[in-house]
Design an enzyme around this catalytic site. Structure first.
Site, mmCIF file in Angstrom:
data_model
loop_
_atom_site.group_PDB
_atom_site.id
_atom_site.type_symbol
_atom_site.label_atom_id
_atom_site.label_comp_id
_atom_site.label_asym_id
_atom_site.label_seq_id
_atom_site.Cartn_x
_atom_site.Cartn_y
_atom_site.Cartn_z
ATOM 1 N N ARG A 58 0.811 -1.219 0.000
ATOM 2 C CA ARG A 58 0.000 0.000 0.000
ATOM 3 C C ARG A 58 0.845 1.269 0.000
ATOM 4 O O ARG A 58 0.376 2.322 -0.406
ATOM 5 C CB ARG A 58 -0.994 -0.035 1.160
ATOM 6 N N GLU A 95 5.959 -10.887 13.743
ATOM 7 C CA GLU A 95 5.427 -11.398 15.005
ATOM 8 C C GLU A 95 5.585 -12.916 15.088
ATOM 9 O O GLU A 95 5.953 -13.457 16.126
ATOM 10 C CB GLU A 95 3.948 -11.005 15.125
#
Length: 171
Positions: A58, A95
């Site tokens: 994006r 993560e």
């Protein structure tokens, strides 16, 4: 114009407890998108920016529009395996696991002034990897990191080196 009103908040996406900030309505509304790019252009108009770097995916949209407005070029930082020739690569931690960012070996000329643009500053992992990738292989001046949104509670800003950071909206 209240461009923030074009950012849609979707609760529990992509998983319960997450408030997802979706800026696709802003992109779809021509006057709001133009107002955002005009605001960023005004901020950096006197900075003599040569290249605006967009981080996949994006960040590409924002970086390209801002580069056009500034009369600058655009360079893309891609996920692994997306560039057609031998790139520079940087692994970074997510993560749950790791990923790799890549940039073309001929992305910059020495001394160019650049902005690095992405949609969201969260933990700082992706933009930190992009910074390391660029600073390891190129002699450029990174003028600022620019984000549409910053998720303040995740403290991504504190994990980044001393580079000016501008976030349009804070959540």
């Amino acid at each position: 114009m209240d461009i923030e009103s074009y950012i849609r908040t979707t609760p529990d996406f992509p998983k319960p407890g997450i408030l997802f900030r979706d800026f696709t309505p802003l992109l779809a509304h021509g006057p709001a998108f133009a107002a955002l790019i005009d605001q960023l252009k005004a901020r950096y108009a006197d900075s003599q920016i040569d290249v605006v770097v967009g981080i996949e995916a994006r960040g590409f949209v924002l970086a390209s529009a801002l580069a056009y407005a500034l009369g600058a070029g655009t360079v893309l930082v891609r996920k692994a395996g997306k560039l057609p020739h031998e790139p520079h690569a940087q692994e970074y931690e997510l993560e749950y696991g790791s990923s790799i960012l890549e940039i073309s070996r001929d992305a910059f000329q020495d001394g160019q002034r650049i902005l690095i643009v992405d949609d969201v500053l969260a933990t700082g992992g992706t933009v930190g990897a992009a910074l390391k990738l660029i600073q390891s292989h190129f002699s450029v001046s990174i003028e600022a990191l620019v984000f549409l949104m910053e998720l303040d509670a995740l403290n991504g800003r504190q994990k980044l080196p001393a580079v000016p950071i501008h976030s349009v909206f804070h959540y």
